[in-house]
Design an enzyme around this catalytic site. Structure first.
Site, mmCIF file in Angstrom:
data_model
loop_
_atom_site.group_PDB
_atom_site.id
_atom_site.type_symbol
_atom_site.label_atom_id
_atom_site.label_comp_id
_atom_site.label_asym_id
_atom_site.label_seq_id
_atom_site.Cartn_x
_atom_site.Cartn_y
_atom_site.Cartn_z
ATOM 1 N N TYR A 275 0.846 -1.194 0.000
ATOM 2 C CA TYR A 275 0.000 0.000 0.000
ATOM 3 C C TYR A 275 0.879 1.241 0.000
ATOM 4 O O TYR A 275 1.755 1.395 0.851
ATOM 5 C CB TYR A 275 -0.917 0.024 1.230
ATOM 6 C CG TYR A 275 -1.963 1.109 1.102
ATOM 7 C CD1 TYR A 275 -3.212 0.818 0.554
ATOM 8 C CD2 TYR A 275 -1.684 2.414 1.464
ATOM 9 C CE1 TYR A 275 -4.159 1.816 0.381
ATOM 10 C CE2 TYR A 275 -2.622 3.421 1.283
ATOM 11 C CZ TYR A 275 -3.864 3.109 0.750
ATOM 12 O OH TYR A 275 -4.799 4.097 0.567
ATOM 13 N N ASN B 86 -3.663 5.952 6.022
ATOM 14 C CA ASN B 86 -4.427 6.721 6.998
ATOM 15 C C ASN B 86 -5.242 5.808 7.919
ATOM 16 O O ASN B 86 -5.090 4.579 7.883
ATOM 17 C CB ASN B 86 -5.328 7.738 6.277
ATOM 18 C CG ASN B 86 -6.410 7.058 5.424
ATOM 19 O OD1 ASN B 86 -6.707 5.869 5.591
ATOM 20 N ND2 ASN B 86 -6.980 7.812 4.509
ATOM 21 N N SER C 81 5.347 9.390 13.957
ATOM 22 C CA SER C 81 6.794 9.213 13.927
ATOM 23 C C SER C 81 7.467 9.996 15.058
ATOM 24 O O SER C 81 6.953 11.011 15.516
ATOM 25 C CB SER C 81 7.291 9.697 12.559
ATOM 26 O OG SER C 81 8.553 9.177 12.289
ATOM 27 N N GLN D 259 11.704 15.698 12.108
ATOM 28 C CA GLN D 259 10.648 14.794 12.549
ATOM 29 C C GLN D 259 9.316 15.534 12.630
ATOM 30 O O GLN D 259 8.284 15.034 12.173
ATOM 31 C CB GLN D 259 11.004 14.218 13.929
ATOM 32 C CG GLN D 259 10.235 12.977 14.282
ATOM 33 C CD GLN D 259 10.412 11.905 13.221
ATOM 34 O OE1 GLN D 259 9.461 11.588 12.527
ATOM 35 N NE2 GLN D 259 11.615 11.397 13.038
ATOM 36 N N HIS E 173 6.796 16.076 9.643
ATOM 37 C CA HIS E 173 5.944 15.009 9.094
ATOM 38 C C HIS E 173 4.461 15.292 9.328
ATOM 39 O O HIS E 173 3.664 15.275 8.411
ATOM 40 C CB HIS E 173 6.301 13.655 9.711
ATOM 41 C CG HIS E 173 7.418 12.977 9.011
ATOM 42 N ND1 HIS E 173 7.339 12.601 7.693
ATOM 43 C CD2 HIS E 173 8.657 12.607 9.429
ATOM 44 C CE1 HIS E 173 8.470 12.028 7.332
ATOM 45 N NE2 HIS E 173 9.287 12.028 8.359
ATOM 46 N N GLU F 64 11.544 5.339 18.181
ATOM 47 C CA GLU F 64 11.611 4.855 16.802
ATOM 48 C C GLU F 64 12.982 5.208 16.195
ATOM 49 O O GLU F 64 13.680 4.341 15.697
ATOM 50 C CB GLU F 64 10.482 5.513 15.994
ATOM 51 C CG GLU F 64 10.416 5.069 14.549
ATOM 52 C CD GLU F 64 9.458 5.917 13.723
ATOM 53 O OE1 GLU F 64 8.988 6.964 14.230
ATOM 54 O OE2 GLU F 64 9.200 5.543 12.564
ATOM 55 N N HIS F 65 13.332 6.486 16.259
ATOM 56 C CA HIS F 65 14.630 6.960 15.776
ATOM 57 C C HIS F 65 15.435 7.488 16.950
ATOM 58 O O HIS F 65 14.956 8.355 17.678
ATOM 59 C CB HIS F 65 14.470 8.113 14.783
ATOM 60 C CG HIS F 65 13.591 7.815 13.611
ATOM 61 N ND1 HIS F 65 12.257 8.160 13.580
ATOM 62 C CD2 HIS F 65 13.850 7.203 12.427
ATOM 63 C CE1 HIS F 65 11.738 7.783 12.415
ATOM 64 N NE2 HIS F 65 12.671 7.193 11.706
ATOM 65 N N ASP G 126 16.609 7.916 6.515
ATOM 66 C CA ASP G 126 15.265 7.883 5.930
ATOM 67 C C ASP G 126 15.317 7.569 4.437
ATOM 68 O O ASP G 126 14.405 6.962 3.883
ATOM 69 C CB ASP G 126 14.567 9.241 6.088
ATOM 70 C CG ASP G 126 14.145 9.513 7.519
ATOM 71 O OD1 ASP G 126 14.089 8.549 8.301
ATOM 72 O OD2 ASP G 126 13.890 10.689 7.841
ATOM 73 N N GLU H 73 -0.371 -35.860 29.737
ATOM 74 C CA GLU H 73 -1.349 -34.864 29.286
ATOM 75 C C GLU H 73 -2.686 -35.515 28.921
ATOM 76 O O GLU H 73 -3.594 -34.838 28.450
ATOM 77 C CB GLU H 73 -0.788 -34.080 28.088
ATOM 78 C CG GLU H 73 0.432 -33.226 28.465
ATOM 79 C CD GLU H 73 0.943 -32.352 27.313
ATOM 80 O OE1 GLU H 73 0.430 -32.467 26.195
ATOM 81 O OE2 GLU H 73 1.870 -31.555 27.565
ATOM 82 N N HIS I 23 -1.738 -39.423 20.800
ATOM 83 C CA HIS I 23 -0.361 -38.931 20.706
ATOM 84 C C HIS I 23 0.607 -40.014 21.179
ATOM 85 O O HIS I 23 1.625 -40.285 20.540
ATOM 86 C CB HIS I 23 -0.166 -37.678 21.576
ATOM 87 C CG HIS I 23 -0.703 -36.412 20.985
ATOM 88 N ND1 HIS I 23 -2.041 -36.167 20.811
ATOM 89 C CD2 HIS I 23 -0.064 -35.289 20.523
ATOM 90 C CE1 HIS I 23 -2.215 -34.954 20.276
ATOM 91 N NE2 HIS I 23 -1.021 -34.414 20.093
#
Lengths: 432, 432
Positions: free
Chosen positions: A131, A215, A238, A260, A263, A328-329, A362, A416, A421
């Protein structure tokens, strides 16, 4: 203009928590709209997809052919770029490819003394949907960062969807799709594009995983189809966290904080620094530089609402606060960043030293720019080739192996209460 | 008793789709209950946790001390096992550990000619919560399979929650917790335990990731807290797919099908075989063996509702159908399973050859038994050490590197209209 905090104040932790708090807006109305769109696409396929594209994107389309871009269109977009842009995109793509090649996992096996073989087989995901947002947030760099790792992983088919509001395409996005080897492009977007990728339509084949930002409708749709297909992370706003020793031009730090903040208004820019004088200089730089920025309104709002300059006791404490935030950064704007690495526990990407501003990463340093946001670096990783590969365990028991382990498995299965089994394992024990 | 299908029939694909169809029951009522429980735990912490445990588990508790198991209790549980069980659990734990050690990822870096350093740093997740179901589905093997990879990854704190309906604990589960090095155990369960792990209470610390299986309330709660913490997959019913060339005792195949079906009525057991005569023999074995099974009611229902014996043209077609199904467990009960491996595209775990029944892998072969269900092997992997480690990208630009890439990044940033990104990169270009 921007909040000043000091780690020595008694209410620091409280204020920090408030600053970091982020609840994604997941309202019921959006969820209902998205559920309806998904149901419609499942029921009516292409027809619904065309209708939604006309309604939401204002495009002129009577069939899916009008919402399909062919290979020539992509190639032409690339060829028509000016040389400087062409080179920049090519250099970035090459560097991203070289870095990601190193993430490629390979199948391994080992054999035990009794001949039993164990291992882990690696296979690429078959078909991936990418996307790409349209309109104002159309970023060619995102195309490279999402498509190239998929291609390196060996994904067999890569399908891109990108809405074209009012029919307008972004040549840089198409050029990036060409460069990164996208197989087909449909000019659809929103929840309807996600639904089409997840369930397939007459024209768009059903994919195995969907990646890429979008979005709130796109994010909600991705969450809804998760399980039917794989998805990458659902990103929050971000963020950048800069740890600085104060020995750098304060303009650089101000601009890194801006990079930053520009954005969007929810983006978060934080500086941690033990030098109060330097913090004041950065604040002065912010005041000086802000009026020169095209996106000054967005930057100012982001800095005011979510930014902070934090005075810490020392660098050690700055690292501790950074680990708590799990940014994140993370920029380590210090003399000797390598000596700090061991102490850094959580961060999406670490930008080391004064040369390494986030924007280099980036676009073109090589590592991925799709990174875990909102503290999720505590438990997740950058997008990578590993997100487009999957593992299958391999087990091949020798006669001896089955003899020995048959009894072990049967004992545990009995414990069990799982009789089949146990019996299934006991059958494999050879009478000797 | 069990559906017979043939790949040559014209309605085969339609019938196969119907057989595989699985929609998880996510009803609004459950979601609302879970939302309330989470909100209550967030607001009241321990107090709410104790109340829910009294209400839902029928335990006798007046403080969190009553819902906490100490290290001695775990060790005693292990010491009190009979020798056969003790050895079986120990062998299983050791083998699981050895296999998972091979999954450990390590930090890597490389330096470019101009001195720029790039890399990927690996760190363990800090604190992990492990959910273990109580009551009838209390599986010690699940404790090993979830806890050991976390320990191998280097997770610093591993917290287990396990409900004890009416106060009854399962000694094998506690012994497994002891063996795999769980740090602390709280006898709480349900959505309230998931909420406590995700948000923390006065007693239970907030974790970074939650793993482990559970009922619909647990699964719904995990989905709800995802983002706040990491989670492992949300599993559907368990499935086995057996590809068999017909050269094996049909009783073994029948029992292997049972071993999946005995888990629960939704479990899925499918055989793909080109030999019609052998399929008839397996059906006869099913009829013969079913009355001898303790869990015959569950097995019969699972086989009837979701099982199938599918006659295929040949092994090649069987592999094709298997790839379409992307099974959780795939048994290759054939002469030369290794020659088939390349053709297998999607499977959680591959059990190769006649010695290798699934139950050996479930307990003690070494690979993990937490595997992607319901076709999600198309895009996901077994639980592994990699689920308890995360990556941070590393970038340290040299002067030359920043010079060259500064211009590239700035060009691309200009193309995206991000002025601060461009300026931040341009600052790093040294005037020479």
């Amino acid at each position: 203009m921007i909040t000043n905090l000091s780690s020595t104040k008694s209410d620091f932790q409280h204020k920090l928590s408030k600053l970091l708090a982020w609840e994604s807006v997941s309202n019921k109305e959006v969820a209902n709209t998205v559920d309806n769109i998904i149901a419609n696409i499942k029921a009516k396929g292409d027809e619904a997809l065309i209708d939604y594209s006309i309604k939401f994107d204002g495009v002129n389309a009577s069939s899916m052919a009008d919402l399909t871009l062919n290979a020539t269109t992509l190639k032409t977009a690339f060829n028509n770029l000016d040389n400087k842009e062409k080179t920049a995109l090519q250099v970035a793509a090459d560097r991203v490819r070289i870095y990601h090649e190193k993430q490629k996992q390979v199948t391994w096996t080992y054999r035990e003394d009794n001949g039993t073989m164990l291992g882990q087989k690696i296979t690429p995901i078959g078909r991936v949907g990418l996307y790409v947002p349209g309109g104002k947030a159309a970023y060619p760099s995102s195309v490279l960062m999402n498509a190239i790792p998929a291609r390196v992983a060996g994904v067999s088919e890569l399908i891109m969807v990108v809405p074209t509001p009012n029919g307008i395409t972004n040549p840089l996005v198409l050029a990036a799709a060409y460069l990164s080897g996208v197989d087909s492009v449909y000019t659809v977007g929103g929840a309807q594009a996600i639904a089409a990728l997840a369930y397939g339509t007459q024209t768009i084949p059903k994919v195995d995983k969907i990646v890429g930002p979008g979005n709130i409708y796109v994010a909600t749709a991705k969450r809804a189809v998760f399980g039917q297909v794989g998805i990458d992370m659902i990103a929050g706003p971000s963020e950048i966290l800069i740890i600085c020793d104060g020995k750098i031009d304060p303009d650089w730090i101000a601009m890194d904080l801006f990079s930053q903040a520009e954005h969007d208004e929810d983006a978060q820019s934080i500086l941690l620094c033990p030098d109060a004088g330097f913090i004041a200089q950065v604040e002065a730089s912010i005041t000086k530089l802000l009026p020169t920025m095209n996106r000054k309104t967005i930057i100012a709002k982001a800095l005011k609402e979510r930014g902070a300059l934090i005075h810490t006791k020392d660098i050690t404490e700055a690292i501790k606060i950074s680990n708590q935030i799990a940014p994140e950064h993370l920029e380590l704007c210090v003399e000797d960043p390598e000596s700090m690495l061991d102490a850094i526990k959580h961060a999406g990407a670490i930008f080391m030293g004064r040369n390494t501003c986030e924007s280099l990463g980036d676009y073109c340093a090589g590592p991925n720019h799709v990174l875990p946001t909102s503290g999720t670096a505590r438990f997740s990783s950058p997008l990578g080739v590993y997100d487009f590969q999957k593992k299958s365990s391999l087990i091949m028991m020798s006669d001896k192996g089955a003899n020995t382990l048959g009894e072990i498995a049967a004992t545990l299965a009995d414990g069990e209460g799982l009789q089949a089994h146990a019996q299934s394992a006991r059958y494999r024990i050879q009478k000797s």
